[in-house]
Design a protein around this motif. Sequence first.
Motif, PDB file in Angstrom:
ATOM      1  N   ALA A   1      -0.776 -18.353   8.904  1.00 18.70           N
ATOM      2  CA  ALA A   1      -0.301 -17.546  10.039  1.00 18.70           C
ATOM      3  C   ALA A   1      -1.257 -16.409  10.334  1.00 18.70           C
ATOM      4  N   ALA A   2      -1.455 -16.135  11.610  1.00 19.21           N
ATOM      5  CA  ALA A   2      -2.258 -14.997  12.089  1.00 19.21           C
ATOM      6  C   ALA A   2      -1.445 -14.326  13.189  1.00 19.21           C
ATOM      7  N   LEU A   3      -0.445 -13.573  12.773  1.00 21.23           N
ATOM      8  CA  LEU A   3       0.494 -12.936  13.703  1.00 21.23           C
ATOM      9  C   LEU A   3       0.331 -11.432  13.644  1.00 21.23           C
ATOM     10  N   ASP A   4       0.062 -10.858  14.772  1.00 23.80           N
ATOM     11  CA  ASP A   4      -0.083  -9.409  14.880  1.00 23.80           C
ATOM     12  C   ASP A   4       1.243  -8.853  15.381  1.00 23.80           C
ATOM     13  N   LEU A   5       2.085  -8.413  14.466  1.00 25.80           N
ATOM     14  CA  LEU A   5       3.396  -7.868  14.816  1.00 25.80           C
ATOM     15  C   LEU A   5       3.423  -6.368  14.573  1.00 25.80           C
ATOM     16  N   ARG A   6       2.377  -5.688  14.986  1.00 20.40           N
ATOM     17  CA  ARG A   6       2.241  -4.273  14.680  1.00 20.40           C
ATOM     18  C   ARG A   6       3.321  -3.415  15.297  1.00 20.40           C
ATOM     19  N   SER A   7       3.798  -3.773  16.475  1.00 21.47           N
ATOM     20  CA  SER A   7       4.825  -2.949  17.116  1.00 21.47           C
ATOM     21  C   SER A   7       6.188  -3.155  16.487  1.00 21.47           C
ATOM     22  N   GLU A   8       6.348  -4.204  15.687  1.00 26.41           N
ATOM     23  CA  GLU A   8       7.637  -4.488  15.086  1.00 26.41           C
ATOM     24  C   GLU A   8       7.709  -4.122  13.604  1.00 26.41           C
ATOM     25  N   MET A   9       6.605  -4.164  12.878  1.00 26.04           N
ATOM     26  CA  MET A   9       6.629  -4.011  11.427  1.00 26.04           C
ATOM     27  C   MET A   9       5.397  -3.247  10.949  1.00 26.04           C
ATOM     28  N   GLY A  10       5.388  -2.929   9.683  1.00 28.00           N
ATOM     29  CA  GLY A  10       4.200  -2.367   9.051  1.00 28.00           C
ATOM     30  C   GLY A  10       3.486  -3.430   8.237  1.00 28.00           C
ATOM     31  N   VAL A  11       2.424  -3.074   7.540  1.00 27.51           N
ATOM     32  CA  VAL A  11       1.723  -4.006   6.656  1.00 27.51           C
ATOM     33  C   VAL A  11       2.650  -4.358   5.498  1.00 27.51           C
ATOM     34  N   TRP A  12       2.899  -5.643   5.275  1.00 32.12           N
ATOM     35  CA  TRP A  12       3.757  -6.070   4.172  1.00 32.12           C
ATOM     36  C   TRP A  12       2.894  -6.289   2.943  1.00 32.12           C
ATOM     37  N   THR A  13       3.172  -5.543   1.877  1.00 29.46           N
ATOM     38  CA  THR A  13       2.351  -5.581   0.672  1.00 29.46           C
ATOM     39  C   THR A  13       2.891  -6.524  -0.386  1.00 29.46           C
ATOM     40  N   GLY A  14       4.021  -7.158  -0.129  1.00 30.77           N
ATOM     41  CA  GLY A  14       4.703  -7.951  -1.134  1.00 30.77           C
ATOM     42  C   GLY A  14       5.864  -7.197  -1.736  1.00 30.77           C
ATOM     43  N   GLU A  15       5.847  -5.876  -1.600  1.00 35.70           N
ATOM     44  CA  GLU A  15       6.937  -5.040  -2.084  1.00 35.70           C
ATOM     45  C   GLU A  15       7.576  -4.233  -0.962  1.00 35.70           C
ATOM     46  N   LEU A  16       6.732  -3.681  -0.103  1.00 28.08           N
ATOM     47  CA  LEU A  16       7.203  -2.797   0.959  1.00 28.08           C
ATOM     48  C   LEU A  16       6.451  -3.088   2.246  1.00 28.08           C
ATOM     49  N   GLY A  17       7.053  -2.678   3.369  1.00 28.46           N
ATOM     50  CA  GLY A  17       6.327  -2.567   4.616  1.00 28.46           C
ATOM     51  C   GLY A  17       5.795  -1.151   4.708  1.00 28.46           C
ATOM     52  N   VAL A  18       4.508  -0.993   4.971  1.00 32.30           N
ATOM     53  CA  VAL A  18       3.869   0.327   5.003  1.00 32.30           C
ATOM     54  C   VAL A  18       3.128   0.475   6.319  1.00 32.30           C
ATOM     55  N   ARG A  19       3.355   1.578   7.006  1.00 35.85           N
ATOM     56  CA  ARG A  19       2.597   1.858   8.227  1.00 35.85           C
ATOM     57  C   ARG A  19       1.933   3.219   8.081  1.00 35.85           C
ATOM     58  N   ILE A  20       0.756   3.337   8.663  1.00 35.40           N
ATOM     59  CA  ILE A  20      -0.046   4.552   8.567  1.00 35.40           C
ATOM     60  C   ILE A  20      -0.367   5.006   9.977  1.00 35.40           C
ATOM     61  N   ALA A  21       0.039   6.204  10.325  1.00 29.18           N
ATOM     62  CA  ALA A  21      -0.181   6.737  11.673  1.00 29.18           C
ATOM     63  C   ALA A  21      -1.602   7.272  11.802  1.00 29.18           C
ATOM     64  N   ALA A  22      -1.969   7.627  13.024  1.00 30.91           N
ATOM     65  CA  ALA A  22      -3.322   8.088  13.309  1.00 30.91           C
ATOM     66  C   ALA A  22      -3.662   9.378  12.582  1.00 30.91           C
ATOM     67  N   ASP A  23      -2.649  10.172  12.206  1.00 28.42           N
ATOM     68  CA  ASP A  23      -2.902  11.412  11.474  1.00 28.42           C
ATOM     69  C   ASP A  23      -2.773  11.236   9.964  1.00 28.42           C
ATOM     70  N   GLY A  24      -2.618   9.987   9.496  1.00 28.01           N
ATOM     71  CA  GLY A  24      -2.519   9.719   8.071  1.00 28.01           C
ATOM     72  C   GLY A  24      -1.100   9.667   7.533  1.00 28.01           C
ATOM     73  N   ARG A  25      -0.108   9.926   8.364  1.00 21.57           N
ATOM     74  CA  ARG A  25       1.280   9.903   7.907  1.00 21.57           C
ATOM     75  C   ARG A  25       1.670   8.494   7.485  1.00 21.57           C
ATOM     76  N   ILE A  26       2.421   8.373   6.393  1.00 21.45           N
ATOM     77  CA  ILE A  26       2.829   7.076   5.853  1.00 21.45           C
ATOM     78  C   ILE A  26       4.341   6.924   5.973  1.00 21.45           C
ATOM     79  N   ASP A  27       4.792   5.797   6.518  1.00 27.95           N
ATOM     80  CA  ASP A  27       6.203   5.409   6.525  1.00 27.95           C
ATOM     81  C   ASP A  27       6.340   4.128   5.720  1.00 27.95           C
ATOM     82  N   ARG A  28       7.438   4.017   4.977  1.00 25.69           N
ATOM     83  CA  ARG A  28       7.654   2.861   4.105  1.00 25.69           C
ATOM     84  C   ARG A  28       8.987   2.218   4.410  1.00 25.69           C
ATOM     85  N   PHE A  29       9.040   0.872   4.311  1.00 20.67           N
ATOM     86  CA  PHE A  29      10.258   0.121   4.585  1.00 20.67           C
ATOM     87  C   PHE A  29      10.429  -0.963   3.528  1.00 20.67           C
ATOM     88  N   ARG A  30      11.661  -1.344   3.287  1.00 18.59           N
ATOM     89  CA  ARG A  30      11.946  -2.405   2.325  1.00 18.59           C
ATOM     90  C   ARG A  30      13.013  -3.328   2.897  1.00 18.59           C
TER      91      ARG A  30
END
Length: 462
Positions: free
Chosen positions: A399-428
């Motif tokens: 799969a090569a799906l760019d779902l950036r507006s819906e999710m963060g990077v899935w690491t196998g444990e969490l969804g992680v997104r990094i904003a332009a100022d370096g802020r980190i949000d985490r999801f599970r």
Amino acid sequence: MSIRAPLVRCHAGRGARREPRIATGLAVGALVLLACEPRPAIPTTDASVAAAAPESTPQPVLAPPPAAASTPAPAIVPDAFQLGPLDYAASSTGILLAWSRQRDDDASEIVVQSLDRRGVPQGGPRLVHRSDGEIVDLALSTASGGAWIAYVAELEFEPPTGIVGAVALADDLSAISAPLVLDRFSHHALVAWDSERVRVQALGRDSAIVAALGAPVACRDRVRGGERPCPGYHLYEIDGTAFLEVAQVGVDGGQSDMGALIDVGAGHLLDVWAWHGGPSHAGIYLPRAASKAAAPKFRRIDCRPPIRRGFDGAALVTFCADDLSDLDVRCHLVGDPGDDDACDRFHAVDLADRVLTPRQQPQGPAITSQQLRCHDGHPVLDIAWKGGQRRLDPQAPRAALDLRSEMGVWTGELGVRIAADGRIDRFRCEEDRLVESTEPGAPASVDLAAAALGPVPAREPT
């Protein structure tokens, strides 16, 4: 895919260059969230052209973000930086983050940082490249143990010049060798279109494909007829320290832009578009292991830009934004309390050119539901239309799906997104829901101005 609605990485014009920008590339099987600035207004010389509709995908119901955790100041605080483009992707150990920043001496540098599967920075940032001028776009990709960064810089010569470069990273995040200079082109070509300028797809440690804006390419004027110089997009294959331009295409009109560089298994696909009395489209398809572009055997539908495409492991999927010329098609998104409205359409076709959505609707049926949920412990996006549905799983094989507006990077444990100022949000994932994860003790941001480790790399030859 924000795709970047928005399908593309967000960007800032030169008048807004002191605002942080985030630029995102595509990692196969990775989920990347996009932080966006407003796009420029779309020309309205054609009544059927309208500005891109806001993203209609329901977002997960999340609690307010936790208060920022206190982070000790770095031992060495460098001079003030003007932040440039930023990109990140899933890696074998978590996340790889790359960003550019510019000092007052007009020199730019590219810095990388490794984060673990919880989004916690590991070690310090590494300086991998220093460039004259301003880095105006940057893209990062990881695959098969390799990591590549491609960038476009504006060199302050007389007259100014654009340059396309690429650099591979070693396991310790240092540059494997000096950056490859893939192209130099005129300042006019660089600044004429303030849009997406570069894409990269890592193929391994020693190989990659780069797509970038470059010298104009002749194309047909869709309004007046005949040929004229048009915004040019160029595709390069890299093998070690050698590279070859394998394709180029011109697209007629203003506000030219390009979509994602998609690996569909059998080859790589790139869309470009512009506006000239309405939308104009062009594209490149490079079969795997080929040295020149060819026409794909599967169909590609064109619709009002920006075009959002992906590969779900079996089919090329396209989202077509709602269009004012399609006012007779109305629908109501499940779970949306708003009035009935025009809806985005969804089209799927496999690589044997078998259309998987209703054939009587050339651009696909109207989407009646887009549901973000968790399945088998990771996020998926379920798309439904009257009489059918399809699940988009970014973790599916190939799969090569760019779902950036819906999710963060899935690491196998969490969804992680990094904003332009370096802020980190985490999801599970919590059963079938994606919820915010506070992760006690994990830092709330990456310090994008921290002193970078490692030897000072030489600037690219001028």
